[in-house]
Design a protein around this motif. Structure first.
Motif, PDB file in Angstrom:
ATOM      1  N   GLY A   1       0.783  -1.232   0.000  1.00  0.00           N
ATOM      2  CA  GLY A   1       0.000   0.000   0.000  1.00  0.00           C
ATOM      3  C   GLY A   1       0.813   1.279   0.000  1.00  0.00           C
ATOM      4  N   PHE A   2       2.126   1.150  -0.040  1.00  0.00           N
ATOM      5  CA  PHE A   2       2.985   2.332  -0.117  1.00  0.00           C
ATOM      6  C   PHE A   2       4.299   1.896  -0.767  1.00  0.00           C
ATOM      7  N   THR A   3       5.113   2.866  -1.144  1.00  0.00           N
ATOM      8  CA  THR A   3       6.384   2.551  -1.802  1.00  0.00           C
ATOM      9  C   THR A   3       7.398   2.198  -0.723  1.00  0.00           C
TER      10      THR A   3
ATOM     11  N   THR B   1      16.952   2.401   7.929  1.00  0.00           N
ATOM     12  CA  THR B   1      16.683   3.410   6.916  1.00  0.00           C
ATOM     13  C   THR B   1      16.170   2.759   5.636  1.00  0.00           C
ATOM     14  N   TRP B   2      15.712   3.608   4.704  1.00  0.00           N
ATOM     15  CA  TRP B   2      15.084   3.080   3.494  1.00  0.00           C
ATOM     16  C   TRP B   2      16.047   2.249   2.666  1.00  0.00           C
ATOM     17  N   ARG B   3      17.335   2.623   2.726  1.00  0.00           N
ATOM     18  CA  ARG B   3      18.325   1.886   1.941  1.00  0.00           C
ATOM     19  C   ARG B   3      18.909   0.712   2.719  1.00  0.00           C
ATOM     20  N   GLY B   4      18.624   0.691   4.007  1.00  0.00           N
ATOM     21  CA  GLY B   4      19.170  -0.370   4.838  1.00  0.00           C
ATOM     22  C   GLY B   4      20.592  -0.136   5.274  1.00  0.00           C
ATOM     23  N   ASP B   5      21.105   1.072   5.061  1.00  0.00           N
ATOM     24  CA  ASP B   5      22.516   1.318   5.362  1.00  0.00           C
ATOM     25  C   ASP B   5      22.752   1.773   6.792  1.00  0.00           C
ATOM     26  N   ILE B   6      21.686   2.162   7.484  1.00  0.00           N
ATOM     27  CA  ILE B   6      21.820   2.586   8.875  1.00  0.00           C
ATOM     28  C   ILE B   6      20.761   1.867   9.703  1.00  0.00           C
ATOM     29  N   THR B   7      21.210   1.261  10.787  1.00  0.00           N
ATOM     30  CA  THR B   7      20.302   0.588  11.716  1.00  0.00           C
ATOM     31  C   THR B   7      20.603   1.075  13.129  1.00  0.00           C
ATOM     32  N   THR B   8      19.584   1.117  13.953  1.00  0.00           N
ATOM     33  CA  THR B   8      19.755   1.467  15.360  1.00  0.00           C
ATOM     34  C   THR B   8      18.951   0.485  16.202  1.00  0.00           C
ATOM     35  N   TYR B   9      19.388   0.321  17.449  1.00  0.00           N
ATOM     36  CA  TYR B   9      18.796  -0.676  18.328  1.00  0.00           C
ATOM     37  C   TYR B   9      18.634  -0.137  19.738  1.00  0.00           C
ATOM     38  N   ALA B  10      17.619  -0.672  20.422  1.00  0.00           N
ATOM     39  CA  ALA B  10      17.520  -0.428  21.853  1.00  0.00           C
ATOM     40  C   ALA B  10      18.705  -1.085  22.548  1.00  0.00           C
ATOM     41  N   GLU B  11      19.157  -0.478  23.624  1.00  0.00           N
ATOM     42  CA  GLU B  11      20.315  -1.022  24.345  1.00  0.00           C
ATOM     43  C   GLU B  11      20.076  -2.455  24.793  1.00  0.00           C
ATOM     44  N   SER B  12      18.846  -2.764  25.128  1.00  0.00           N
ATOM     45  CA  SER B  12      18.525  -4.076  25.679  1.00  0.00           C
ATOM     46  C   SER B  12      18.663  -5.206  24.652  1.00  0.00           C
ATOM     47  N   VAL B  13      18.694  -4.863  23.357  1.00  0.00           N
ATOM     48  CA  VAL B  13      18.769  -5.907  22.328  1.00  0.00           C
ATOM     49  C   VAL B  13      20.033  -5.803  21.485  1.00  0.00           C
TER      50      VAL B  13
ATOM     51  N   LYS C   1      11.169  -7.482  -1.953  1.00  0.00           N
ATOM     52  CA  LYS C   1      10.065  -8.272  -1.407  1.00  0.00           C
ATOM     53  C   LYS C   1       9.148  -7.458  -0.501  1.00  0.00           C
ATOM     54  N   ASN C   2       9.432  -6.165  -0.370  1.00  0.00           N
ATOM     55  CA  ASN C   2       8.622  -5.304   0.511  1.00  0.00           C
ATOM     56  C   ASN C   2       8.505  -5.897   1.913  1.00  0.00           C
ATOM     57  N   THR C   3       9.627  -6.357   2.419  1.00  0.00           N
ATOM     58  CA  THR C   3       9.614  -7.050   3.712  1.00  0.00           C
ATOM     59  C   THR C   3      10.761  -6.570   4.582  1.00  0.00           C
ATOM     60  N   VAL C   4      10.452  -6.397   5.859  1.00  0.00           N
ATOM     61  CA  VAL C   4      11.466  -6.088   6.855  1.00  0.00           C
ATOM     62  C   VAL C   4      11.521  -7.255   7.843  1.00  0.00           C
ATOM     63  N   TYR C   5      12.717  -7.547   8.324  1.00  0.00           N
ATOM     64  CA  TYR C   5      12.937  -8.698   9.192  1.00  0.00           C
ATOM     65  C   TYR C   5      13.538  -8.253  10.525  1.00  0.00           C
ATOM     66  N   LEU C   6      13.341  -9.105  11.515  1.00  0.00           N
ATOM     67  CA  LEU C   6      14.025  -8.931  12.790  1.00  0.00           C
ATOM     68  C   LEU C   6      14.550 -10.300  13.209  1.00  0.00           C
ATOM     69  N   GLN C   7      15.859 -10.468  13.098  1.00  0.00           N
ATOM     70  CA  GLN C   7      16.504 -11.694  13.543  1.00  0.00           C
ATOM     71  C   GLN C   7      16.829 -11.534  15.023  1.00  0.00           C
ATOM     72  N   MET C   8      16.318 -12.442  15.830  1.00  0.00           N
ATOM     73  CA  MET C   8      16.484 -12.346  17.283  1.00  0.00           C
ATOM     74  C   MET C   8      17.247 -13.573  17.768  1.00  0.00           C
ATOM     75  N   ASN C   9      18.429 -13.348  18.303  1.00  0.00           N
ATOM     76  CA  ASN C   9      19.277 -14.424  18.814  1.00  0.00           C
ATOM     77  C   ASN C   9      19.463 -14.273  20.320  1.00  0.00           C
ATOM     78  N   ARG C  10      19.886 -15.353  20.957  1.00  0.00           N
ATOM     79  CA  ARG C  10      20.155 -15.364  22.407  1.00  0.00           C
ATOM     80  C   ARG C  10      18.985 -14.743  23.155  1.00  0.00           C
ATOM     81  N   LEU C  11      17.812 -15.250  22.859  1.00  0.00           N
ATOM     82  CA  LEU C  11      16.603 -14.680  23.447  1.00  0.00           C
ATOM     83  C   LEU C  11      16.552 -14.910  24.945  1.00  0.00           C
ATOM     84  N   LYS C  12      15.963 -13.927  25.627  1.00  0.00           N
ATOM     85  CA  LYS C  12      15.835 -13.957  27.077  1.00  0.00           C
ATOM     86  C   LYS C  12      14.347 -13.881  27.449  1.00  0.00           C
TER      87      LYS C  12
END
Length: 116
Positions: free
Chosen positions: A26-28, A52-64, A76-87
């Protein structure tokens, strides 16, 4: 209209991994920053990761930081979140988010439960 559909949640043991997906339409998609949030019971929704839109900059909460990785596939119009060492404290409903024309859009969320 803007639609975000999350998937990939589930029950996992401490130390395990999950990969969440958020399919957008529904959006670009390639023009917009994307975010993952989470909300645990009785707590406020918190920002987990941003890309970011290009994927060149990422930021995270300190806890993760160092355990989670956000990425995107603009083809693919898809964003992912790979989560390792889950607590256990990662247990929450996870939402993806986009702001289009100053309006927040959210998916329905996907439940992540970390428990032995």
């Amino acid at each position: 209209q803007v639609q975000l559909v999350e998937s990939g949640g589930g029950l996992v043991q401490p130390g395990g991994s999950l990969r969440l997906s958020c399919a957008a339409s529904g959006f670009t998609f390639s023009n917009y920053r994307m975010r993952w949030y989470r909300q645990a019971p009785g707590e406020e929704r918190e920002l987990v990761a941003h890309i970011t839109w290009r994927g060149d900059i990422t930021t995270y909460a300190e806890s993760v930081k160092g355990r989670f990785t956000i990425s995107r596939d603009n083809a693919k119009n898809t964003v992912y979140l790979q989560m390792n060492r889950l607590k256990a404290e990662d247990t929450a409903v996870y939402y993806c988010n986009v702001i289009v024309l100053s309006r927040d859009y959210w998916g329905q969320g996907t439940q992540v439960t970390v428990s032995s």
